[in-house]
Design a protein around this motif. Sequence first.
Motif, PDB file in Angstrom:
ATOM      1  N   PRO A 210      -5.721  44.768  65.049  1.00 12.71           N
ATOM      2  CA  PRO A 210      -4.352  44.254  64.991  1.00 12.71           C
ATOM      3  C   PRO A 210      -4.322  42.739  64.908  1.00 12.71           C
ATOM      4  O   PRO A 210      -5.170  42.056  65.471  1.00 12.71           O
ATOM      5  CB  PRO A 210      -3.727  44.742  66.304  1.00 12.71           C
ATOM      6  N   ALA A 211      -3.336  42.230  64.188  1.00  9.87           N
ATOM      7  CA  ALA A 211      -3.159  40.788  64.099  1.00  9.87           C
ATOM      8  C   ALA A 211      -2.831  40.231  65.480  1.00  9.87           C
ATOM      9  O   ALA A 211      -2.155  40.862  66.284  1.00  9.87           O
ATOM     10  CB  ALA A 211      -2.054  40.448  63.109  1.00  9.87           C
ATOM     11  N   PHE A 212      -3.349  39.047  65.764  1.00 13.96           N
ATOM     12  CA  PHE A 212      -3.164  38.465  67.092  1.00 13.96           C
ATOM     13  C   PHE A 212      -2.505  37.095  67.038  1.00 13.96           C
ATOM     14  O   PHE A 212      -2.453  36.391  68.041  1.00 13.96           O
ATOM     15  CB  PHE A 212      -4.522  38.333  67.795  1.00 13.96           C
ATOM     16  N   ALA A 213      -2.012  36.696  65.876  1.00 11.03           N
ATOM     17  CA  ALA A 213      -1.431  35.367  65.746  1.00 11.03           C
ATOM     18  C   ALA A 213      -0.173  35.234  66.588  1.00 11.03           C
ATOM     19  O   ALA A 213       0.585  36.194  66.768  1.00 11.03           O
ATOM     20  CB  ALA A 213      -1.123  35.058  64.287  1.00 11.03           C
ATOM     21  N   LYS A 214       0.042  34.045  67.090  1.00  9.79           N
ATOM     22  CA  LYS A 214       1.237  33.761  67.874  1.00  9.79           C
ATOM     23  C   LYS A 214       2.440  33.701  66.943  1.00  9.79           C
ATOM     24  O   LYS A 214       2.415  33.046  65.915  1.00  9.79           O
ATOM     25  CB  LYS A 214       1.068  32.427  68.606  1.00  9.79           C
ATOM     26  N   ARG A 215       3.503  34.400  67.350  1.00  3.22           N
ATOM     27  CA  ARG A 215       4.705  34.440  66.518  1.00  3.22           C
ATOM     28  C   ARG A 215       5.358  33.058  66.470  1.00  3.22           C
ATOM     29  O   ARG A 215       5.453  32.359  67.477  1.00  3.22           O
ATOM     30  CB  ARG A 215       5.701  35.464  67.068  1.00  3.22           C
TER      31      ARG A 215
ATOM     32  N   PRO B 179     -20.073  35.201  75.718  1.00  2.84           N
ATOM     33  CA  PRO B 179     -19.654  34.088  74.860  1.00  2.84           C
ATOM     34  C   PRO B 179     -18.635  33.174  75.519  1.00  2.84           C
ATOM     35  O   PRO B 179     -17.910  33.569  76.439  1.00  2.84           O
ATOM     36  CB  PRO B 179     -19.029  34.809  73.666  1.00  2.84           C
ATOM     37  N   ASP B 180     -18.595  31.957  75.039  1.00  2.00           N
ATOM     38  CA  ASP B 180     -17.460  31.076  75.273  1.00  2.00           C
ATOM     39  C   ASP B 180     -16.440  31.359  74.179  1.00  2.00           C
ATOM     40  O   ASP B 180     -16.788  31.450  72.990  1.00  2.00           O
ATOM     41  CB  ASP B 180     -17.875  29.607  75.214  1.00  2.00           C
ATOM     42  N   VAL B 181     -15.175  31.514  74.554  1.00  4.09           N
ATOM     43  CA  VAL B 181     -14.132  31.867  73.590  1.00  4.09           C
ATOM     44  C   VAL B 181     -13.064  30.787  73.600  1.00  4.09           C
ATOM     45  O   VAL B 181     -12.596  30.369  74.674  1.00  4.09           O
ATOM     46  CB  VAL B 181     -13.505  33.239  73.922  1.00  4.09           C
ATOM     47  N   ALA B 182     -12.691  30.320  72.424  1.00  2.00           N
ATOM     48  CA  ALA B 182     -11.657  29.298  72.276  1.00  2.00           C
ATOM     49  C   ALA B 182     -10.592  29.793  71.315  1.00  2.00           C
ATOM     50  O   ALA B 182     -10.885  30.513  70.356  1.00  2.00           O
ATOM     51  CB  ALA B 182     -12.260  27.998  71.755  1.00  2.00           C
ATOM     52  N   ARG B 183      -9.344  29.425  71.591  1.00  2.35           N
ATOM     53  CA  ARG B 183      -8.205  29.833  70.757  1.00  2.35           C
ATOM     54  C   ARG B 183      -7.455  28.582  70.313  1.00  2.35           C
ATOM     55  O   ARG B 183      -7.171  27.689  71.124  1.00  2.35           O
ATOM     56  CB  ARG B 183      -7.283  30.766  71.530  1.00  2.35           C
ATOM     57  N   VAL B 184      -7.123  28.515  69.026  1.00  2.00           N
ATOM     58  CA  VAL B 184      -6.388  27.382  68.472  1.00  2.00           C
ATOM     59  C   VAL B 184      -5.221  27.920  67.655  1.00  2.00           C
ATOM     60  O   VAL B 184      -5.425  28.694  66.706  1.00  2.00           O
ATOM     61  CB  VAL B 184      -7.283  26.500  67.573  1.00  2.00           C
ATOM     62  N   ASP B 185      -3.990  27.523  68.010  1.00  4.80           N
ATOM     63  CA  ASP B 185      -2.811  27.835  67.196  1.00  4.80           C
ATOM     64  C   ASP B 185      -2.642  26.718  66.178  1.00  4.80           C
ATOM     65  O   ASP B 185      -2.400  25.558  66.533  1.00  4.80           O
ATOM     66  CB  ASP B 185      -1.563  27.956  68.071  1.00  4.80           C
ATOM     67  N   MET B 186      -2.760  27.057  64.900  1.00  2.00           N
ATOM     68  CA  MET B 186      -2.781  26.056  63.838  1.00  2.00           C
ATOM     69  C   MET B 186      -1.421  25.975  63.161  1.00  2.00           C
ATOM     70  O   MET B 186      -0.919  26.968  62.615  1.00  2.00           O
ATOM     71  CB  MET B 186      -3.873  26.389  62.820  1.00  2.00           C
ATOM     72  N   ALA B 187      -0.820  24.796  63.219  1.00  2.00           N
ATOM     73  CA  ALA B 187       0.456  24.551  62.543  1.00  2.00           C
ATOM     74  C   ALA B 187       0.204  24.402  61.042  1.00  2.00           C
ATOM     75  O   ALA B 187      -0.933  24.212  60.608  1.00  2.00           O
ATOM     76  CB  ALA B 187       1.111  23.295  63.114  1.00  2.00           C
ATOM     77  N   PRO B 188       1.261  24.485  60.219  1.00  2.00           N
ATOM     78  CA  PRO B 188       1.064  24.357  58.772  1.00  2.00           C
ATOM     79  C   PRO B 188       0.341  23.069  58.391  1.00  2.00           C
ATOM     80  O   PRO B 188       0.750  21.969  58.801  1.00  2.00           O
ATOM     81  CB  PRO B 188       2.497  24.382  58.229  1.00  2.00           C
ATOM     82  N   ALA B 189      -0.744  23.208  57.638  1.00  2.00           N
ATOM     83  CA  ALA B 189      -1.528  22.088  57.106  1.00  2.00           C
ATOM     84  C   ALA B 189      -2.055  21.162  58.197  1.00  2.00           C
ATOM     85  O   ALA B 189      -2.412  20.016  57.918  1.00  2.00           O
ATOM     86  CB  ALA B 189      -0.702  21.281  56.100  1.00  2.00           C
ATOM     87  N   GLN B 190      -2.133  21.636  59.436  1.00  2.00           N
ATOM     88  CA  GLN B 190      -2.635  20.785  60.516  1.00  2.00           C
ATOM     89  C   GLN B 190      -4.127  20.517  60.358  1.00  2.00           C
ATOM     90  O   GLN B 190      -4.614  19.440  60.713  1.00  2.00           O
ATOM     91  CB  GLN B 190      -2.366  21.444  61.865  1.00  2.00           C
ATOM     92  N   TYR B 191      -4.847  21.479  59.810  1.00  2.00           N
ATOM     93  CA  TYR B 191      -6.289  21.329  59.622  1.00  2.00           C
ATOM     94  C   TYR B 191      -6.629  21.576  58.158  1.00  2.00           C
ATOM     95  O   TYR B 191      -6.020  22.403  57.485  1.00  2.00           O
ATOM     96  CB  TYR B 191      -7.047  22.303  60.522  1.00  2.00           C
TER      97      TYR B 191
END
Length: 501
Positions: free
Chosen positions: A123-128, A396-408
Motif C-alpha cells: 500500500p502507498a504510504f505517502a502523507k496526504r 536497520p536505521d530507518v528515515a522518512r522524508v516528506d518531499m514537497a514539489p521540486a524540493q529535491y
Amino acid sequence: MYRRPLSSSAGPAVRRSRLSGPAQPRRAFHNYFITHLPSSSMHPDSRSSAGPGHNLPRSASSPYTPGSGAGPVPARPPNMPSRDLTVVRIPLRSAKHHFGVSVSRGQRLSQEDAHQAGTIKMPAFAKRVPVSVVRHQTASTAGEGTNADNALGDPQVFYFAVFDGHGGSECADFLRDELHGYIEEAAAHTIGGYFRRWRPNYFGVSARPANADAPSQPPQPPPSDPVTLESVLTYAFLRADLDFVTAQARKPDPDDPFVSDNPLNRDEILGAPHLTPSGHHTIGGPTRFKGGSTASIALISTPTPAPFWHPAAHSTLVVAHVGDTRVLLCETASGRPIALTANHRPSHPSESRRLRRWVTNSLVTDSFGEERFEGLANSRSFGDMLSKRVGVSSEPDVARVDMAPAQYAFLALLSDGVSGTLSDQEVVDVIKEAATPEEGARRVVEYATEVSHDGDNATCMVVRLGGWERRSEGGVGSLGTKEMRDLRRMEAQDPRRRGRL
C-alpha cells in the motif's frame, strides 16, 4: 558419539514461511512501472518538461492488459478520454531520463555489489497533502496512508536498493532477489492500524491470560498503537537475515569438516529456514558462506495524481539502511547533499557502546587506520554468521522524508566503492553536470574508479526527482568542487602516483 554431518539436505524439509500462509503463486520482481501515454501525436507532447510523461521511452514501452495480475492500473488523466490513452509498461532501466545505474568491478577479482530497482507490491504510504480550508474536508484522516490510484497513474510504490557484499557475492545476490519479497510479505500480514486495512496478525497479537487453562478469562484486546512502516521494514530485514544465516548454518564448512559436523554454537538451535518469498529453496551456494552484505533501500510513494518525478508532485521517501552503503538527496534550492544514512562503523560511539555489551576489547586498527570489530569494518550487516553472536546485527536505521514539489533534484544510492572515495558534495556536483540520471551515474562511477586508491567495486544509482531541471541553480551549481575534482584527476593520471602510495 558419532554425529551425522549437517548438510543442505539434512533435517526436515524447508518449511513454508508462516507469513506466506497457504501456497500462493509467486510473482517476479516488477522491474517496470505502469503509466499512461497519449495514443497519438494530437495530444500533449510527451517531450514537454511540464508533463509527467516527459522523455518517457515510448519505443521501450509495451501494452499493459488490465486485470492481468501484474500490478495496479492507474486511473486515466482528467479531461482526456480513455480512448486517446494507452496504458503501458515501461522498463525502469529504459527510462534513462528518470533513472540510471552504473557499476564497476574496479581492481577487484570479482563483482560483489548488487542492486535492484522497480516497483513493489504494498500500500502507498505517502502523507496526504493538506486539504484547503475552502474545499470540502474528506472523511479520511489527514496523513493517513492511502492508495494513490489517481490520474496520470502512480499507484505503485517504487523500490531502489544497493547492496555491497563482502567475502563473496552470495549474500548480496540473495538480498537483490529476495529482500523486496520479505518487505511485501511483512507489509501484507503485519500492518494493521497503519493503513486501517488489515488486522495485525503478528505485531498486534492478543496477550494470553495468566492462567491459560481458565477459559472464563477473555484475551486482552490487541494494542491500539498502529504498526508503522518502520517496524515492518525492521521485521523484514531481520527475517531475511535470519533465513540466510540459518540456511548457511545447515551447510558443510569447506574450511573445517569437523566444525560442519557440529552446530555453529551449542547454545543455538537455528532449525530450518523459511521458504523464500520467491519460492526458491536454495539460499546461497552448496557450502557454508561466512561473508555478508550491507544494504540501503529507498521506497518512494505519492498520494497525488502525478508521479514522484513530476515538478508539482508531493511524495514521501523512506530509507532503510544497514552498513556503509549510502543514500543522498540533492536539495534543489541550495545544491547541497543531504545524507539520509550514517555508516555503521565500530568506532561510532553508539555502535561501540552496543558492541561492548557483547565483547570487550575487540576493536582493532588495521594498516589503513580503520577500526574493525572481529575483523569487520561494519558493525551491522546481513550474513556474517560468525559475528552475529557478538553483536553484529541486521537491524536497520530507518528515515522518512516528506518531499514537497521540486524540493529535491535527485536521489543517489552509492556503494562503499563510491562513498568511501568521494565526498557527498563531489557526488552531487558530478551528477549536476550530467544531462540524464543515467549519464550522472556513469560519470560518478568513472570518476570514483579513476581516483580510487583501493579499486573497490563501485555502484551508483541516480533517481530523478521533481527538481531535476533546476539541479544546477542552487548555490554555485557544480562549481563548488570542480577545482578539487580536476586536481584529483591530475594526481590520478600522474605516473608517479603509485610510487607515493
